[in-house]
Design a protein around this motif. Structure first.
Motif, PDB file in Angstrom:
ATOM      1  N   LEU A 171     -15.698   3.512   2.238  1.00 46.60           N
ATOM      2  CA  LEU A 171     -15.678   4.985   2.815  1.00 46.60           C
ATOM      3  C   LEU A 171     -14.540   5.372   2.211  1.00 46.60           C
ATOM      4  O   LEU A 171     -13.586   5.165   2.703  1.00 46.60           O
ATOM      5  N   VAL A 172     -14.381   6.622   1.557  1.00 50.50           N
ATOM      6  CA  VAL A 172     -13.179   7.397   1.312  1.00 50.50           C
ATOM      7  C   VAL A 172     -12.919   8.308   2.273  1.00 50.50           C
ATOM      8  O   VAL A 172     -13.498   9.307   2.522  1.00 50.50           O
ATOM      9  N   VAL A 173     -11.892   7.965   3.340  1.00 52.23           N
ATOM     10  CA  VAL A 173     -11.716   8.846   4.538  1.00 52.23           C
ATOM     11  C   VAL A 173     -10.342   9.553   4.447  1.00 52.23           C
ATOM     12  O   VAL A 173      -9.249   8.963   4.275  1.00 52.23           O
ATOM     13  N   GLU A 174     -10.364  10.802   4.685  1.00 48.02           N
ATOM     14  CA  GLU A 174      -9.079  11.459   5.094  1.00 48.02           C
ATOM     15  C   GLU A 174      -8.556  10.833   6.457  1.00 48.02           C
ATOM     16  O   GLU A 174      -9.116  10.814   7.508  1.00 48.02           O
ATOM     17  N   ALA A 175      -7.220  11.009   6.754  1.00 45.03           N
ATOM     18  CA  ALA A 175      -6.649  10.798   7.854  1.00 45.03           C
ATOM     19  C   ALA A 175      -5.325  11.605   8.149  1.00 45.03           C
ATOM     20  O   ALA A 175      -4.629  12.081   7.092  1.00 45.03           O
ATOM     21  N   VAL A 176      -4.752  11.669   9.246  1.00 40.27           N
ATOM     22  CA  VAL A 176      -3.712  12.377   9.383  1.00 40.27           C
ATOM     23  C   VAL A 176      -2.736  11.676  10.394  1.00 40.27           C
ATOM     24  O   VAL A 176      -3.327  11.012  11.394  1.00 40.27           O
ATOM     25  N   ALA A 177      -1.482  11.377   9.955  1.00 37.16           N
ATOM     26  CA  ALA A 177      -0.573  10.845  10.865  1.00 37.16           C
ATOM     27  C   ALA A 177       0.281  11.811  11.607  1.00 37.16           C
ATOM     28  O   ALA A 177       1.100  12.722  10.690  1.00 37.16           O
ATOM     29  N   PRO A 178       0.066  12.168  13.013  1.00 35.44           N
ATOM     30  CA  PRO A 178       0.757  13.542  13.479  1.00 35.44           C
ATOM     31  C   PRO A 178       2.018  13.407  13.793  1.00 35.44           C
ATOM     32  O   PRO A 178       2.889  14.265  14.035  1.00 35.44           O
ATOM     33  N   ASP A 179       2.741  12.179  13.711  1.00 29.85           N
ATOM     34  CA  ASP A 179       4.175  11.868  13.924  1.00 29.85           C
ATOM     35  C   ASP A 179       5.083  11.348  12.966  1.00 29.85           C
ATOM     36  O   ASP A 179       5.878  10.571  13.395  1.00 29.85           O
ATOM     37  N   GLY A 180       5.097  11.887  11.907  1.00 28.80           N
ATOM     38  CA  GLY A 180       6.008  11.992  10.864  1.00 28.80           C
ATOM     39  C   GLY A 180       7.161  12.564  11.329  1.00 28.80           C
ATOM     40  O   GLY A 180       7.369  13.097  12.117  1.00 28.80           O
ATOM     41  N   TYR A 181       8.198  12.081  10.556  1.00 29.14           N
ATOM     42  CA  TYR A 181       9.710  12.652  10.838  1.00 29.14           C
ATOM     43  C   TYR A 181       9.800  14.098  10.922  1.00 29.14           C
ATOM     44  O   TYR A 181      10.416  14.927  11.764  1.00 29.14           O
ATOM     45  N   ALA A 182       9.098  14.798   9.894  1.00 37.11           N
ATOM     46  CA  ALA A 182       9.090  16.157   9.778  1.00 37.11           C
ATOM     47  C   ALA A 182       7.842  16.712   9.972  1.00 37.11           C
ATOM     48  O   ALA A 182       7.636  17.897   9.425  1.00 37.11           O
ATOM     49  N   GLY A 183       6.722  15.988  10.603  1.00 40.16           N
ATOM     50  CA  GLY A 183       5.625  16.726  11.004  1.00 40.16           C
ATOM     51  C   GLY A 183       4.353  15.931  10.443  1.00 40.16           C
ATOM     52  O   GLY A 183       4.661  14.471  10.253  1.00 40.16           O
ATOM     53  N   LYS A 184       3.260  16.441  10.252  1.00 36.32           N
ATOM     54  CA  LYS A 184       2.110  15.748   9.834  1.00 36.32           C
ATOM     55  C   LYS A 184       2.214  15.127   8.402  1.00 36.32           C
ATOM     56  O   LYS A 184       2.642  15.826   7.648  1.00 36.32           O
TER      57      LYS A 184
END
Length: 216
Positions: free
Chosen positions: A93-106
């Motif tokens: 499964l090729v899935v998109e994901a988001v890390a919401p807590d990066g140093y400068a945002g998503k």
């Protein structure tokens, strides 16, 4: 004897100006619409090519034989997952994901995950981390060209690794990080684990065959 021309009154001048503007706007809008219709197929093809270029970085085409972009599902979080199959069998499964807590945002990610949770590859598709520090999460900007930081995920399975180990080495885990720039890798590592665990937990639904048009 010539008849003198009557001067154009202000109302007539306004009407004539309005008509000229209307004709101009109509013609301009028509030209824009025609240009859009003319270029739309090329734009769509370019967008698909870019999607496949990103997917190729996490999952080689030799691993599947279906039309990947046409076998997709929108997840509850609004992101898209593409189902890779080989001879009709689900392989990834090729899935998109988001890390919401990066140093400068998503930080936006793309992952290729086997049904059992093994990662084929991970790539960062968008971020705003500090240049020269956090941007080493991108292979093209990582100074280590032989083993870029992001390739540490290849072949790992978060579902089989203790959460304490699924961290940067500074926090007692297994992943390297750059001194003074640990917020960025922490965010990516956490987001990758979360995405994989969700795939494993819901793999039967996620890998289910797409319904054909007309089916209930």
């Amino acid at each position: 004897m010539t008849t003198p021309h009557k001067p154009i009154t202000a109302p007539k001048m306004a009407i004539r100006t309005a008509v000229i503007l209307l004709v101009f706007v109509t013609l301009f809008t028509g030209l824009l619409s025609a240009a859009y219709l003319w270029t739309r197929p090329a734009l769509a093809a370019a967008a698909r090519e870019e999607q496949m270029r990103l997917i190729d970085e996490v999952l080689p085409r030799s691993r599947y034989d279906n039309a990947l972009l046409e076998d997709s599902i929108v997840l509850d979080n609004g992101l898209t997952a593409y189902r890779a199959r080989k001879d009709g069998k689900a392989v990834a499964l090729v899935v998109e994901a988001v890390a919401p807590d990066g140093y400068a945002g998503k930080i936006r990610l793309l992952l290729a995950v086997a049904p059992g949770g093994t990662l084929f590859g991970v790539r960062v598709t968008e971020h705003k981390e500090t240049p020269g520090l956090g941007d080493y999460i991108e292979p093209k900007k990582d100074k280590n060209k032989t083993h870029p930081w992001i390739t540490q995920f290849d072949g790992t399975n978060p579902a089989e690794i203790d959460a304490q180990e699924w961290r940067v080495k500074k926090d007692g885990g297994r992943f390297d990080s750059m001194a003074g720039a640990t917020v960025t890798p922490r965010a990516v590592i956490k987001a990758v684990r979360k995405a994989v665990l969700e795939v494993v937990a819901h793999r039967d639904d996620l890998f289910a065959a797409a319904r054909k048009e007309g089916q209930p």
